[in-house]
Design a protein around this motif. Structure first.
Motif, short mmCIF file in Angstrom:
data_model
loop_
_atom_site.label_atom_id
_atom_site.label_comp_id
_atom_site.label_asym_id
_atom_site.label_seq_id
_atom_site.Cartn_x
_atom_site.Cartn_y
_atom_site.Cartn_z
N THR A 218 65.17 3.83 36.02
CA THR A 218 64.52 4.47 37.16
C THR A 218 65.19 5.80 37.48
O THR A 218 66.35 6.03 37.11
N VAL A 219 64.49 6.67 38.19
CA VAL A 219 65.03 8.00 38.48
C VAL A 219 66.19 7.93 39.47
O VAL A 219 67.01 8.85 39.53
N PRO A 244 58.43 2.13 43.14
CA PRO A 244 57.12 2.78 42.94
C PRO A 244 56.88 3.12 41.47
O PRO A 244 57.82 3.28 40.69
N ASP A 245 55.62 3.24 41.12
CA ASP A 245 55.27 3.55 39.73
C ASP A 245 55.91 4.85 39.26
O ASP A 245 56.31 4.96 38.10
N ASP A 246 56.01 5.84 40.15
CA ASP A 246 56.57 7.12 39.73
C ASP A 246 58.09 7.14 39.72
O ASP A 246 58.71 8.18 39.44
N SER A 247 58.72 6.00 40.01
CA SER A 247 60.18 5.92 39.94
C SER A 247 60.69 5.51 38.57
O SER A 247 61.88 5.63 38.29
N TRP A 248 59.80 5.00 37.72
CA TRP A 248 60.23 4.62 36.38
C TRP A 248 60.43 5.87 35.54
O TRP A 248 59.55 6.72 35.46
N TYR A 249 61.59 5.97 34.92
CA TYR A 249 62.00 7.21 34.23
C TYR A 249 61.24 7.38 32.92
O TYR A 249 60.92 6.41 32.24
N ARG A 259 59.93 0.69 30.24
CA ARG A 259 61.14 0.49 31.06
C ARG A 259 60.87 -0.54 32.17
O ARG A 259 61.73 -1.37 32.47
N ARG A 260 59.70 -0.47 32.78
CA ARG A 260 59.37 -1.46 33.81
C ARG A 260 59.32 -2.86 33.20
O ARG A 260 59.87 -3.82 33.77
#
Length: 275
Positions: A218-219, A244-249, A259-260
């Protein structure tokens, strides 16, 4: 690499010798990343290694319950190889997280815990360690005051953190309740010695609290908590809801959906182990 723009190196021996922060100034301890590529925006380095901080202090911490104080200048090697005469099973994470760092033993001898955290990279292995153990950073502010901030809140994104210009991380405090916990560790990478694509760490405290951290995938770090051990469905739902979906790097070491997937799978493996 030579840093050709540096005009001045300051080596303070006490806090009063720290110069005011500035955009063209960088604090350096190990400097393993700083020296790895061009830093043309810098003209001054502040070397804090002469401040003489003890690497590790297992005494009583005046700000919280007794636990372990890790100096920002403690090297990763010193932490990974440390042994304590206390019933602190969670210290096994020190060496486990060190091995999650894409670095040779030579880097271990130079790179520091504080530097790795302040770099705020998703795959920062000392971030994984600190977040999983509820660690709190003590920061020297440039105005002469101190403040404390949980490492999970300190790191806000890739190369981004909550530090102000001129702030210096003094130490990382790991509380006793986390050190006494039972832990489980999972690292996933595209190759055995490659950069971490996901680091998931679970912890069960003596009072039954279940804590799980997700880093590298994650970011920024994410932590979920339960008062008692959750069911697999509860854990998976909490991870999907809190990250959140946009937190996965997204980078060459792994796509966000992969990654999720591996993070949730690792979390469920950890739940089974700690249950």
């Amino acid at each position: 690499m030579d840093l050709g723009t540096i005009e001045d190196v300051v080596i303070p021996t006490d806090r009063s010798g720290l110069p005011p922060g500035a955009p063209d100034t960088a604090v350096i301890a190990g400097g393993t990343w700083l020296m790895s590529e061009k830093q043309d925006h810098l003209t001054r380095l502040v070397d804090i290694t002469a401040l003489g901080w003890p690497a590790l202090d297992a005494g009583y911490d005046e700000h919280a319950s007794d636990g372990l104080e890790i100096a920002a200048t403690c090297t990763i090697g010193e932490l990974a190889e440390a042994r304590f005469d206390r019933d602190w099973p969670a210290t096994a994470l020190f060496s486990q997280c060190a091995t999650a760092l894409l670095a040779s033993f030579k880097i271990w001898r130079v790179a520091t815990v504080g530097g790795n955290i302040c770099m705020s990279l998703p795959a920062g292995s000392m971030i994984s360690m600190a977040v999983s153990l509820d660690a709190v950073a003590t920061v020297w502010s440039s105005d002469g005051s101190d403040y404390r901030i949980p490492v999970v809140d300190l790191v806000t994104g890739p190369h981004e953190n909550a530090l102000n210009v001129g702030d210096v991380v003094r130490s990382i405090h790991v509380p006793r309740h986390a050190l006494e916990a039972t832990t489980a560790f999972r690292k996933t990478a595209l190759s055995p010695l490659g950069r971490s694509a996901a680091v998931v760490i679970g912890r069960v405290d003596r009072d039954g609290q279940f804590v799980l951290s997700v880093t590298a995938a994650t970011v920024r770090p994410h932590v979920v908590r339960f008062p008692t051990t959750p069911s697999p469905s509860e854990l998976e739902a909490a991870l999907r809801q809190s990250i959140p979906d946009d937190s996965w790097y997204d980078d060459p070491h792994g796509a966000p959906d992969w990654r999720r997937h591996i993070s949730i799978r690792s979390a469920l493996d950890i739940l089974g182990e700690l249950s």
